[in-house]
Design a protein around this motif. Sequence first.
Motif, PDB file in Angstrom:
ATOM      1  N   SER A  78       0.809  -1.215   0.000  1.00 38.45           N
ATOM      2  CA  SER A  78       0.000   0.000   0.000  1.00 38.45           C
ATOM      3  C   SER A  78       0.844   1.269   0.000  1.00 38.45           C
ATOM      4  N   SER A 113       4.006   0.926  -3.769  1.00 38.94           N
ATOM      5  CA  SER A 113       3.567   0.631  -5.134  1.00 38.94           C
ATOM      6  C   SER A 113       3.598   1.822  -6.069  1.00 38.94           C
ATOM      7  N   TYR A 148       0.934   5.434  -8.811  1.00 41.26           N
ATOM      8  CA  TYR A 148      -0.078   4.557  -8.209  1.00 41.26           C
ATOM      9  C   TYR A 148      -1.348   5.352  -7.922  1.00 41.26           C
ATOM     10  N   GLY A 153      -5.929   5.671  -9.131  1.00 43.82           N
ATOM     11  CA  GLY A 153      -7.106   5.164  -9.817  1.00 43.82           C
ATOM     12  C   GLY A 153      -6.848   4.788 -11.261  1.00 43.82           C
ATOM     13  N   ARG A 207      -4.998   1.531 -11.422  1.00 43.92           N
ATOM     14  CA  ARG A 207      -5.889   0.393 -11.147  1.00 43.92           C
ATOM     15  C   ARG A 207      -6.794   0.094 -12.338  1.00 43.92           C
ATOM     16  N   SER A 208      -7.183   1.131 -13.080  1.00 45.97           N
ATOM     17  CA  SER A 208      -8.008   0.922 -14.271  1.00 45.97           C
ATOM     18  C   SER A 208      -7.245   0.124 -15.320  1.00 45.97           C
ATOM     19  N   ARG A 260      -4.715  -1.923 -14.792  1.00 42.32           N
ATOM     20  CA  ARG A 260      -4.527  -3.281 -14.285  1.00 42.32           C
ATOM     21  C   ARG A 260      -5.800  -4.105 -14.441  1.00 42.32           C
ATOM     22  N   ARG A 261      -6.934  -3.475 -14.164  1.00 39.31           N
ATOM     23  CA  ARG A 261      -8.215  -4.189 -14.274  1.00 39.31           C
ATOM     24  C   ARG A 261      -8.463  -4.633 -15.718  1.00 39.31           C
ATOM     25  N   ARG A 268       1.865  -5.063  -6.035  1.00 39.55           N
ATOM     26  CA  ARG A 268       0.866  -4.553  -6.971  1.00 39.55           C
ATOM     27  C   ARG A 268       1.471  -4.124  -8.293  1.00 39.55           C
TER      28      ARG A 268
END
Length: 505
Positions: free
Chosen positions: A91, A94, A117, A119, A122-123, A125-126, A429
Amino acid sequence: MVIFFAICALLCAFVILGLISYRLRAPLPPGPTGLPILGNLLDMPTSQEWKVFAEWGERWGGIVSVNLLGQTIIIINSFKSAMDLLDGKSSIYSDRPVLVMGGEMVGWKNSLALMRYGGRFRSYRRMMHQFMGTRSLVERYHPIEELETHRLLRRLLRKPEDFAEHIRHTTGAIILQLAYGYKIQEQDDPFVTNADTATDQFSRTTAPGAFLVDVFPLLRFVPEWIPGAGWKRTAARWAAGTKKMCDEPFEWAKRRKAQGDSSSSFIDAHLKDNLSIQEIVNVKWAAASLYAAGADTTVSALQSFFLTMVLHPEIQKKAQQELDAVVGSERLPSFSDRDNLPYINALVKEVLRWNPVAPTGLAHRVMKDDIYDGYFIPRGSFVLVNIWKLLHDEDTYKDPMAFNPARFLASDSKSVERDPHTISFGFGRRICPGVHLADASLFIACAMTLAVFDISKTVENGAVVEPVNDYTSGTLSHPKPFKCSIKPRSERAITLIRAVDSFDK
């Protein structure tokens, strides 16, 4: 009540003062003594930095710190420390540092590799996980990988001396088809050329200490006409290449999609009609990240495979014996054979371990002050994992400098050594989202090539040419150019390779 709040405030103050005091007492991890102002700038290696970092680890321990003009850099030479920090405290470990040259000036800040690192990260990666995040998802692309590897065999038969170029061509063909639904030209494909150029520049601009502007950002504002500022013109030229690599295949895929020509590509899966402008940019750069990373890392691993086969004919022979026993000589190996080819699987692992594609990975950035193992790691520190050292640790791998696939095969007398997949693809991550695709590509290329070809030292004018066993420097490392002989194992092997022509139509 007033007394109660006063006591609570006093206790809080003691706790805060205690933490501050502890942090002031806790030293930075040990490392080479630097100079005033410059810090360790003159200590930083200019080539194959992973070997120097490993030497520092032997002297100062599994976690080392250096200072570059006030910037703290933590170098990790221990698997336990890498897992404790980058995985166990992901956390706060990353983030990525702002690399002025490679990220801001050349434009790679929008790629998954250098993205901060948050939002948007994360988009990306998703989207990538939905496309290729599991072995079962990657199985959908096995037919493409088998077909393009068949074509690699045909190119090797026709012009074996150009094996390095054939590897790039094949890897580019697979990645471009998966990312954009694009089938490459047989010769001088512009998208492959763009990727080769841009990824080489990425490696050079992100290597630790490669550009002083990364540790002294104010240099960015130095005028181009000042002597010694030629790197600014280089940055502008490379930025144009990065944009070209990202934009051109995306625009091609958009036009094809608008014409109703669909495919199972990443673009078709994620480019929808109702996306916002930012979401479209995210899809474009996520595809470019898949394209750039996959094109270069797999190339490096396959080049290492060919080099190791030249250097270790006895290992090549063992692998071929297994292929002959399991697959026979009437067909080429396929992914359906994989579970029955333990030595080939071990060979793939040893290729990844012996000379890792990214020897020091990309730097992480610490988001909060941290204390680890009695050492203070300040917020904003860059953290580099010496992946090469972890994969050559004598406490983990017996005789680590030797190329020995058998280390990954269990027997009554020994256990299996640590799987390099747990190290070579990163941590926490930031672990590579294409690990399953890369593994599949490497397996099928190794299996098919060894099934039909013998790879050996070349002979020129009656003399054996010893291959160069050396690697380039940079974030992504490749074997330096070497020569080898690639010959079909038999007439039957030639028949199988040429059968690809009919398979191709």
